[in-house]
Each structure stands twice: as structure tokens, then as C-alpha cells.
Design a protein around this motif. Structure first.
Motif, PDB file in Angstrom:
ATOM      1  N   PHE A   9      20.923 -53.035  55.463  1.00 50.87           N
ATOM      2  CA  PHE A   9      20.267 -52.565  56.676  1.00 50.87           C
ATOM      3  C   PHE A   9      18.936 -53.291  56.838  1.00 50.87           C
ATOM      4  CE2 PHE A   9      22.862 -49.058  55.170  1.00 50.87           C
ATOM      5  CZ  PHE A   9      23.475 -48.574  56.312  1.00 50.87           C
ATOM      6  N   THR A  10      18.562 -53.557  58.075  1.00 50.60           N
ATOM      7  CA  THR A  10      17.210 -54.042  58.335  1.00 50.60           C
ATOM      8  C   THR A  10      16.270 -52.845  58.352  1.00 50.60           C
ATOM      9  OG1 THR A  10      17.398 -53.840  60.738  1.00 50.60           O
ATOM     10  CG2 THR A  10      18.141 -55.918  59.747  1.00 50.60           C
ATOM     11  N   THR A  11      14.978 -53.128  58.249  1.00 45.84           N
ATOM     12  CA  THR A  11      13.981 -52.051  58.302  1.00 45.84           C
ATOM     13  C   THR A  11      14.074 -51.292  59.626  1.00 45.84           C
ATOM     14  OG1 THR A  11      12.486 -53.302  56.875  1.00 45.84           O
ATOM     15  CG2 THR A  11      11.514 -51.530  58.182  1.00 45.84           C
ATOM     16  N   ALA A  12      14.306 -52.035  60.717  1.00 40.22           N
ATOM     17  CA  ALA A  12      14.406 -51.398  62.031  1.00 40.22           C
ATOM     18  C   ALA A  12      15.599 -50.452  62.104  1.00 40.22           C
ATOM     19  CB  ALA A  12      14.518 -52.466  63.121  1.00 40.22           C
ATOM     20  N   GLU A  13      16.697 -50.835  61.470  1.00 35.96           N
ATOM     21  CA  GLU A  13      17.888 -49.977  61.489  1.00 35.96           C
ATOM     22  C   GLU A  13      17.630 -48.682  60.727  1.00 35.96           C
ATOM     23  OE1 GLU A  13      21.089 -53.649  61.702  1.00 35.96           O
ATOM     24  OE2 GLU A  13      20.740 -52.609  59.813  1.00 35.96           O
ATOM     25  N   VAL A  14      16.958 -48.787  59.596  1.00 38.62           N
ATOM     26  CA  VAL A  14      16.641 -47.574  58.825  1.00 38.62           C
ATOM     27  C   VAL A  14      15.704 -46.687  59.630  1.00 38.62           C
ATOM     28  CG1 VAL A  14      15.548 -46.694  56.735  1.00 38.62           C
ATOM     29  CG2 VAL A  14      17.022 -48.717  56.608  1.00 38.62           C
ATOM     30  N   GLU A  15      14.706 -47.281  60.244  1.00 39.55           N
ATOM     31  CA  GLU A  15      13.750 -46.499  61.028  1.00 39.55           C
ATOM     32  C   GLU A  15      14.407 -45.815  62.218  1.00 39.55           C
ATOM     33  OE1 GLU A  15      10.834 -49.411  61.982  1.00 39.55           O
ATOM     34  OE2 GLU A  15       9.774 -49.221  60.074  1.00 39.55           O
ATOM     35  N   ALA A  16      15.525 -46.384  62.705  1.00 39.72           N
ATOM     36  CA  ALA A  16      16.227 -45.775  63.838  1.00 39.72           C
ATOM     37  C   ALA A  16      16.901 -44.462  63.445  1.00 39.72           C
ATOM     38  CB  ALA A  16      17.264 -46.750  64.398  1.00 39.72           C
ATOM     39  N   HIS A  17      17.169 -44.287  62.145  1.00 43.46           N
ATOM     40  CA  HIS A  17      17.778 -43.042  61.657  1.00 43.46           C
ATOM     41  C   HIS A  17      16.653 -42.092  61.234  1.00 43.46           C
ATOM     42  CE1 HIS A  17      21.968 -44.519  61.555  1.00 43.46           C
ATOM     43  NE2 HIS A  17      21.405 -45.699  61.318  1.00 43.46           N
ATOM     44  N   SER A  18      15.991 -41.506  62.203  1.00 44.81           N
ATOM     45  CA  SER A  18      14.805 -40.700  61.906  1.00 44.81           C
ATOM     46  C   SER A  18      14.842 -39.349  62.608  1.00 44.81           C
ATOM     47  CB  SER A  18      13.543 -41.470  62.328  1.00 44.81           C
ATOM     48  OG  SER A  18      13.607 -41.814  63.700  1.00 44.81           O
ATOM     49  N   THR A  19      16.044 -38.806  62.780  1.00 43.62           N
ATOM     50  CA  THR A  19      16.190 -37.504  63.429  1.00 43.62           C
ATOM     51  C   THR A  19      17.000 -36.568  62.543  1.00 43.62           C
ATOM     52  OG1 THR A  19      18.265 -38.019  64.558  1.00 43.62           O
ATOM     53  CG2 THR A  19      16.223 -38.699  65.666  1.00 43.62           C
ATOM     54  N   PHE A 161      26.454 -44.111  75.560  1.00 40.58           N
ATOM     55  CA  PHE A 161      25.555 -42.984  75.305  1.00 40.58           C
ATOM     56  C   PHE A 161      24.968 -42.993  73.890  1.00 40.58           C
ATOM     57  CE2 PHE A 161      28.300 -41.128  78.694  1.00 40.58           C
ATOM     58  CZ  PHE A 161      27.289 -40.872  79.622  1.00 40.58           C
ATOM     59  N   GLY A 162      25.279 -44.025  73.100  1.00 38.70           N
ATOM     60  CA  GLY A 162      24.897 -44.007  71.684  1.00 38.70           C
ATOM     61  C   GLY A 162      23.415 -44.194  71.423  1.00 38.70           C
ATOM     62  N   GLY A 163      22.702 -44.811  72.367  1.00 35.98           N
ATOM     63  CA  GLY A 163      21.277 -45.051  72.152  1.00 35.98           C
ATOM     64  C   GLY A 163      21.000 -46.052  71.055  1.00 35.98           C
ATOM     65  N   PHE A 164      21.940 -46.969  70.793  1.00 34.62           N
ATOM     66  CA  PHE A 164      21.793 -47.926  69.705  1.00 34.62           C
ATOM     67  C   PHE A 164      20.808 -49.029  70.084  1.00 34.62           C
ATOM     68  CE2 PHE A 164      26.450 -46.764  69.552  1.00 34.62           C
ATOM     69  CZ  PHE A 164      26.294 -45.803  68.571  1.00 34.62           C
ATOM     70  N   SER A 165      20.009 -49.446  69.127  1.00 30.20           N
ATOM     71  CA  SER A 165      19.193 -50.635  69.341  1.00 30.20           C
ATOM     72  C   SER A 165      20.102 -51.859  69.284  1.00 30.20           C
ATOM     73  CB  SER A 165      18.119 -50.753  68.266  1.00 30.20           C
ATOM     74  OG  SER A 165      18.710 -51.068  67.004  1.00 30.20           O
ATOM     75  N   LYS A 166      19.641 -52.964  69.861  1.00 28.28           N
ATOM     76  CA  LYS A 166      20.441 -54.185  69.856  1.00 28.28           C
ATOM     77  C   LYS A 166      20.731 -54.645  68.436  1.00 28.28           C
ATOM     78  CE  LYS A 166      18.654 -58.305  70.613  1.00 28.28           C
ATOM     79  NZ  LYS A 166      18.072 -59.506  71.262  1.00 28.28           N
ATOM     80  N   ASP A 167      19.719 -54.632  67.565  1.00 32.23           N
ATOM     81  CA  ASP A 167      19.904 -55.111  66.199  1.00 32.23           C
ATOM     82  C   ASP A 167      20.917 -54.257  65.445  1.00 32.23           C
ATOM     83  OD1 ASP A 167      18.134 -57.160  66.581  1.00 32.23           O
ATOM     84  OD2 ASP A 167      16.417 -56.096  65.709  1.00 32.23           O
ATOM     85  N   PHE A 168      20.803 -52.939  65.615  1.00 35.89           N
ATOM     86  CA  PHE A 168      21.746 -52.052  64.930  1.00 35.89           C
ATOM     87  C   PHE A 168      23.160 -52.252  65.470  1.00 35.89           C
ATOM     88  CE2 PHE A 168      24.000 -47.925  64.744  1.00 35.89           C
ATOM     89  CZ  PHE A 168      24.050 -47.780  63.353  1.00 35.89           C
ATOM     90  N   TYR A 169      23.289 -52.326  66.795  1.00 38.37           N
ATOM     91  CA  TYR A 169      24.602 -52.543  67.408  1.00 38.37           C
ATOM     92  C   TYR A 169      25.255 -53.833  66.905  1.00 38.37           C
ATOM     93  CZ  TYR A 169      27.896 -54.349  70.839  1.00 38.37           C
ATOM     94  OH  TYR A 169      28.999 -54.919  71.423  1.00 38.37           O
ATOM     95  N   LEU A 170      24.504 -54.940  66.923  1.00 37.00           N
ATOM     96  CA  LEU A 170      25.071 -56.232  66.512  1.00 37.00           C
ATOM     97  C   LEU A 170      25.481 -56.215  65.051  1.00 37.00           C
ATOM     98  CD1 LEU A 170      22.719 -58.749  68.363  1.00 37.00           C
ATOM     99  CD2 LEU A 170      25.112 -58.212  68.907  1.00 37.00           C
TER     100      LEU A 170
END
Length: 386
Positions: A9-19, A161-170
Motif C-alpha cells: 500500500f502507498t501511504t495515501a492508500e493507508v490514510e484513505a482507510h481512516s473511518t 459511489f466508492g469514493g476511491f482515490s485515483k491512486d487507490f483505484y489504480l
């Protein structure tokens, strides 16, 4: 035996899982999914959520804030979902990625936990060879681990509706999955579903007669058949360049993809679903409607370039369409048929584009333009014994 391989995972992907619905934390470069532990945390879920998407190394050691027993570390051991992509050795699975600033070619993966006789497993996809593409995906565990798409439900609206960031999606869409029994996963889940499914035989059935008719009426404007064959061959050659350009600059418009659900959804519909489910038999060739949309500007281009002779322009266009037919059939057979010796190498090359490095290896019917433009794929991961 190879050690268990986990995703990176990139740092941004981990930070996206913050709920509270999806909560990741890290300790060093190890990533944990602690979502299921939130309600069971003795200090309450709020304390964990304050650190959601962050490194918790220091807070675990902080006796003033909260004393953590061995049981807390045992919970973490059960919650490992991957490793942080730092460009350094990735913890338990032992893989070291090469120079973080260079293009990955599948080489330079190092492992202290893998026997020197075994095949290297790619740390992003968890795959080592083309046969891995046929391993059925456990829907529930895959969704729980990656929090991306649930293969039990229609995919397109999940992307929207997923709200995925581009980096996470790719990252996720290029980790191949395989739907159970080789069937097609639901894309629309409604009356539009049949429009997304195209059997391979429909391509030659529709377009070979169209090409034949086009050549027939264009032939009336040629002095000799040999003259027409030459222009047809030129159109066929031109298609190979168009094939490469479409695959590289349209289907893999990854770096320039808007970080917005419209762009992400269109990407998924156009080509992402194929990389997500590369062995889907009914999403391997282009639906007729989409082909007409893409072919229309090339019809106009051919007649603009060869404005001096309608027959020449039509013949060149027919050569290109025939090239497309060869491309789509080749693409299908590379995924699903045993082929002659020359095609076996091409099959290995194309499937490596799916499980090894989607940023290289854009040629489907040949490697020619990959060689010309420097995007050829090195298909041999190297395992070095320590």
C-alpha cells in the motif's frame, strides 16, 4: 515453500482507510486492518480512530496514554493486510522492490524467505505466473482485505459511489481477480447487462462481411488487384500502430486520469474491468457499439488523408478494420486457448502485462511497437538467495 505474499500500500492508500467503516493503521511498514476491533477496544473506538491511517508505533509504547498488553499485539498479528510501499524490505514477506524511482519491470525482487528454486511472487499482485490468473477469488475475504469491490454485487455503481482515490483505484483494479467458475461478474446488474457481454465469434461475424463488402465496392476504382492489396496491407500495418497507441494512451490513460469518480468510472468501463477480471470470456473483445464509436474518427481520418481517391481511403480503412478483427481474436485466444509455439511466447508476454506490470507491454498482436518505443516488458522476475 514461498512465504505468504501480502499486497503493498502507498501511504495515501493507508490514510484513505481512516473511518469506522474501514480503519487501517501501520507499525513501521506493516499495515493492519483494525476495523473489526474498534468496538472491542478497551479504551473505546475513538482512541483508535484518532490514529486511523497513521503509524501507531509510538502510541503503543506510550505507557502514559495507554498500557498495551501482549493480547493487543496478538490482535495486530491477526489483522495484518499488507505492507507499506517504502522502497525498502517489506517485513514478513521479505521482498525488496528495486529503485523506487525506476520503472518496475518485474526484475530486482529479492527474497530471503523464498527458496532459490521457486518462482518470485510479484508483491503487488501476489502472482508469479499466468496460471495464477485462473485461481478463483474468495469474494468475501478479498473485499474484507482490500475494501475495494464486492464481486457479489454489480461493479459499476460500486466504482461510482466508492469514493476511491485515483491512486487507490489504480492499485486495486490492476490486482487481477477471477470470478467463480469462469463466469462473468455483474457489471450493471440490470437490463443493460447483456450489452456488456460480447462473445468472441461476434467480432468476425459482424466485421469480416463488412470488410469484404467495402473491398468489393472499392475494387471498382483500382486498375489492378495488386494495387488494392498493397493499400490493404498498408491499412493492416497502420492498425498495429493504432492498436499500440489505443492500448497505451487511451486504455492506460492512468497517469492522466482525473482524480474524480467520473474519470475513474469511465476508465473502469473502458478497460479497468478487463484488468480487474482479465479471464472474463465475455469482456475480452470490444462490444460492437464501442467499436463503431472508436472506428468513426478513423474512417474520417482515412478519407482526409487519402482525399484524392475514395477507393484508396476505403481500402486502407478496411485493412485497419481487418487488423482490428485479428487483434480482438488474438486477444481472446491469448487468454483462453492453447496456441502454436510462436503464439505461446506472445501469450506469456500479454498475460505478464496483466499480473506483472501493466505500465509496460502494450502490444497484443506483436511486441514490435513496444520495442520501437521502449515499453517492452521483462517477464522474468529474479529470485536471489541470501
Amino acid at each position: 515453500m514461498p512465504a505468504r505474499t501480502l499486497p503493498t500500500f502507498t501511504t495515501a492508500e493507508v490514510e484513505a482507510h481512516s473511518t469506522a467503516k474501514s480503519c487501517y493503521v501501520t507499525v513501521g511498514n506493516v499495515v493492519y486492518d483494525v476495523t473489526d476491533f474498534l468496538d472491542a477496544h478497551p479504551g473505546g473506538p475513538e482512541l483508535i480512530l484518532d490514529w486511523a491511517g497513521k503509524d501507531i508505533t509510538e502510541i503503543l509504547k506510550d505507557e502514559i496514554s495507554h498500557t498495551h498488553t501482549e493480547a493487543a499485539y496478538e490482535v495486530l498479528d491477526d489483522a495484518v493486510v499488507g505492507h507499506l510501499n517504502t522502497g525498502k524490505k517489506a517485513g514478513a514477506n521479505g521482498y525488496t522492490k528495486g529503485d523506487a524511482n525506476s520503472k518496475s519491470t518485474g526484475a530486482d525482487y529479492d527474497s530471503s524467505d523464498v527458496d532459490s528454486e521457486s518462482t518470485a511472487v510479484h508483491p503487488r499482485t501476489g502472482m508469479s505466473c499466468e496460471e495464477d490468473l485462473n485461481k478463483e477469488t474468495d469474494f468475501n475475504s478479498d473485499f474484507k482485505k482490500h475494501k475495494f469491490l464486492d464481486l457479489n454485487r454489480p461493479l459499476l455503481m460500486q466504482v461510482w459511489f466508492g469514493g476511491f482515490s485515483k491512486d487507490f483505484y489504480l492499485d486495486q483494479v490492476h490486482r487481477p481477480r477471477h470470478y467463480k467458475g469462469g463466469a462473468s461478474a455483474p457489471l450493471f446488474g440490470n437490463f443493460l447487462e447483456p450489452l456488456s457481454l460480447t462473445p468472441w465469434w461476434l467480432v468476425p461475424t459482424l466485421w469480416v462481411p463488412s470488410v469484404s463488402y467495402g473491398l468489393y465496392i472499392a475494387n471498382l476504382g483500382f486498375v489492378s488487384t495488386a494495387h488494392q492489396v498493397a493499400y490493404f496491407g498498408f491499412g493492416l500495418f497502420l492498425w498495429t500502430l493504432i492498436e499500440y497507441a489505443l492500448h497505451r494512451f487511451l486504455f492506460h490513460l492512468d497517469g492522466y486520469l482525473p482524480d474524480h469518480r467520473v474519470g475513474i468510472t469511465l476508465h473502469f468501463l473502458l478497460h479497468g474491468v478487463h484488468h480487474y477480471l482479465p479471464m472474463d470470456k465475455y469482456r475480452l473483445v470490444m462490444p460492437p457499439t464501442l467499436f463503431v464509436v472508436l472506428a468513426t474518427p478513423f474512417w474520417k481520418l482515412a478519407h482526409a488523408l487519402f482525399y484524392f481517391d475514395w477507393s484508396v481511403a476505403t481500402t486502407v480503412f478496411c485493412g485497419g478494420v481487418f487488423g482490428y478483427v485479428c487483434y480482438d481474436l488474438t486477444h481472446y485466444f491469448l487468454h483462453h486457448q492453447n496456441l502454436p509455439l510462436w503464439y505461446k511466447g506472445l501469450k506469456k508476454y500479454h498475460l505478464a502485462h496483466h499480473f506483472l506490470d501493466y505500465e509496460l507491454g502494450f502490444g497484443v498482436t506483436s511486441r514490435f511497437w513496444d520495442t520501437v518505443f521502449g515499453t517492452e516488458l521483462n517477464m522474468t522476475p529474479v529470485v536471489k538467495s541470501q
